[in-house]
Design an enzyme around this catalytic site. Structure first.
Site, PDB file in Angstrom:
ATOM      1  N   LYS A 127       0.812  -1.221   0.000  1.00 49.26           N
ATOM      2  CA  LYS A 127       0.000   0.000   0.000  1.00 49.26           C
ATOM      3  C   LYS A 127       0.844   1.269   0.000  1.00 49.26           C
ATOM      4  O   LYS A 127       0.446   2.269  -0.605  1.00 49.26           O
ATOM      5  CB  LYS A 127      -1.003   0.001   1.151  1.00 49.26           C
ATOM      6  N   ASN A 150      -1.460   7.157   6.325  1.00 47.58           N
ATOM      7  CA  ASN A 150      -0.557   6.244   7.042  1.00 47.58           C
ATOM      8  C   ASN A 150       0.867   6.323   6.512  1.00 47.58           C
ATOM      9  O   ASN A 150       1.745   5.641   7.013  1.00 47.58           O
ATOM     10  CB  ASN A 150      -1.088   4.801   6.912  1.00 47.58           C
ATOM     11  N   HIS A 196      -1.720  -8.397  11.815  1.00 44.43           N
ATOM     12  CA  HIS A 196      -2.381  -7.646  12.895  1.00 44.43           C
ATOM     13  C   HIS A 196      -3.591  -8.395  13.468  1.00 44.43           C
ATOM     14  O   HIS A 196      -4.559  -7.764  13.907  1.00 44.43           O
ATOM     15  CB  HIS A 196      -2.841  -6.265  12.395  1.00 44.43           C
TER      16      HIS A 196
END
Length: 469
Positions: A127, A150, A196
């Site tokens: 990403k 981010n 995660h």
């Protein structure tokens, strides 16, 4: 800065005073809200005090005075268990949101002629590269482009919006968990693999967080979805069935009947009546390997969705300078190449780098993710030797025992020196690859700090070698 709208005269508690929290506090104040900030770290409180923000100990505050809680994305919302601020907010009926949601509401309140275009990007891997690439392509096409989220600059620290701007935003699953009203003109979901899971209660929770990037899209919007993994395939099928937006599947492993795909590095656009060759990505020096071909396919589809001509996008793909800390060559010393892939914080990301080189001196380790490096066993024959660092050194050593040579190193600098010595002794050169397959938090503040430490170690080594020549 983007002044936050919709909270004029209201009081917002802000917890977590790193980059995201401080930016949110400033933007809320600029938009007419009152803020009460708190952090459990002395460093965060000192930064807030230096900016003159009102510091309120939220552990003893009266929560009925707050209209919302702005939670930094690193703070657990649901798993392994809700943070104490989350529990207090819920008990008091206080809304919990993140900086991306503040941005989304501000966009939604803007007059139509002042609303920017938004490209939102998520995925387990790739990403950051895709975000930087979309930003590059939009800028090359003459758009007023702002890149953040981010990656790099927090969204609320980006320049204020206007109708001609394009915001290209990388979004993590943590940020998406705190977002409910974002409606991107183009949403990219690159890929999904386990990551995660402790923060999302398992794979289903993680996928649900990623899927939130698509939930508000409607007619006129574009969803670009990678279909090279089972989760992506399933989501693409589900979203296509809803039939509310333009769906563009992308692949770097197969030809697809409708969408954008890359085969052997050649990019094809099959969104029209027939597949048209767009660009030879083998000529794009900063986009090596199949994983980058998927990134390029997704970026191409996204920028086409904004209306840019295919020929301009093709030129931009070849001129992309690359992304720091992602398969970034940081030096050559006596025939040995040093590659910084510090962004590879899980085994899937490390696979992309290991697959790109036939012979590597691999620096790995840090704070291990679920599964460790077991899934990389098919690539172990490429490893001339592994140099293990950080908390995961013992675990990784057990996995590699009898399958690939390795040595435990005290730190990153020692690993760089030992890897170079071994590559030199082979007489054949090679690639010293930092691709840790781990989080950085055992020894470094973040993956960027780890990557810069690798770069510094390479520079210091080059100076030492030159002095002894």
């Amino acid at each position: 800065m983007i002044p936050v709208r919709g909270f004029e005269g209201k009081t917002v508690a802000v917890f977590g005073l790193a980059r995201t929290g401080l930016a949110a506090a400033r933007a809320l104040l600029a938009g007419g809200a009152e803020v009460a900030v708190w952090d459990e770290r002395a460093q965060g409180l000192a930064a807030a005090q230096a900016e003159g923000l009102e510091i309120v100990d939220l552990s003893v505050a009266e929560w009925s005075r707050f209209d919302a809680l702005m939670l930094s994305p690193g703070v657990p919302l649901t798993h392994p268990e809700p943070h104490w601020t989350v529990r207090k907010a819920r008990q008091a009926g206080v809304e919990i949101l993140g900086d991306i949601e503040l941005f989304a509401r501000t966009v939604n309140l803007a007059p139509a002629h002042k609303r920017p275009r938004i490209v939102a990007i998520t995925g387990t891997n790739g990403k950051s590269t895709t975000t930087a690439l979309v930003g590059h392509l939009c800028a090359q096409a003459g758009r007023d482009t702002r890149v953040g989220g981010n990656i790099g600059v927090g969204v609320l620290d980006l320049p204020d919006m206007h109708g001609g701007a394009v915001y290209v935003l990388e979004l993590s699953s943590y940020q998406l968990d705190l977002t409910s009203s974002l409606k991107p003109d183009v949403a990219i979901l690159l890929n999904i693999s386990p990551d995660h899971l402790d923060r999302h209660g398992g794979m289903e929770g993680y996928v649900a967080a990623k899927r939130r990037i698509l939930m508000n899209q409607d007619h006129g919007d574009t969803a670009v979805i990678g279909v090279d993994d089972p989760w992506g395939q399933r989501l693409c099928t589900e979203v296509t069935a809803s039939n509310r937006r333009t769906i563009v599947p992308v692949s770097a492993s197969k030809a697809i009947g409708r969408g954008v795909y890359a085969l052997q590095g050649v990019l094809y656009d099959a969104t029209g009546d027939r597949a048209v060759q767009v660009a030879d990505l083998n000529r794009a020096r900063s986009l090596p390997g199949r994983h980058n071909w998927q990134n390029a396919a997704a970026a191409y589809a996204a920028v086409r969705g904004l209306g840019a001509p295919a020929s301009e996008i093709a030129e931009g793909l070849l001129s992309f300078p690359g992304l720091a800390h992602r398969m970034e060559t940081v030096g050559h010393i006596r025939g040995v190449r040093f590659v910084n892939d510090s962004k590879a914080t899980n085994s899937d990301a490390a696979r992309q780098a290991l697959s790109s080189y036939p012979k590597v001196y691999w620096i790995a380790g840090g704070r291990a993710k679920d599964g460790g490096i077991d899934a990389l066993s098919d690539l172990f024959p490429r490893i001339e030797r592994a140099y293990l660092i950080g908390e995961a050194a013992g675990e990784f050593a057990k996995t590699l025992e009898g399958r690939a040579p390795f040595v435990k190193c005290l730190d990153l600098r020692a690993a760089v020196a030992q890897a170079f010595a071994d590559a030199q002794a082979s007489g054949q050169g090679g690639v010293v690859l930092l691709s840790p397959a781990c989080a950085s938090f055992d020894q470094f503040e973040d993956f960027e700090a780890r990557g810069e430490a690798f770069r510094s170690a390479v520079v210091a080594l080059a100076d030492t070698v030159a002095a002894g020549a």
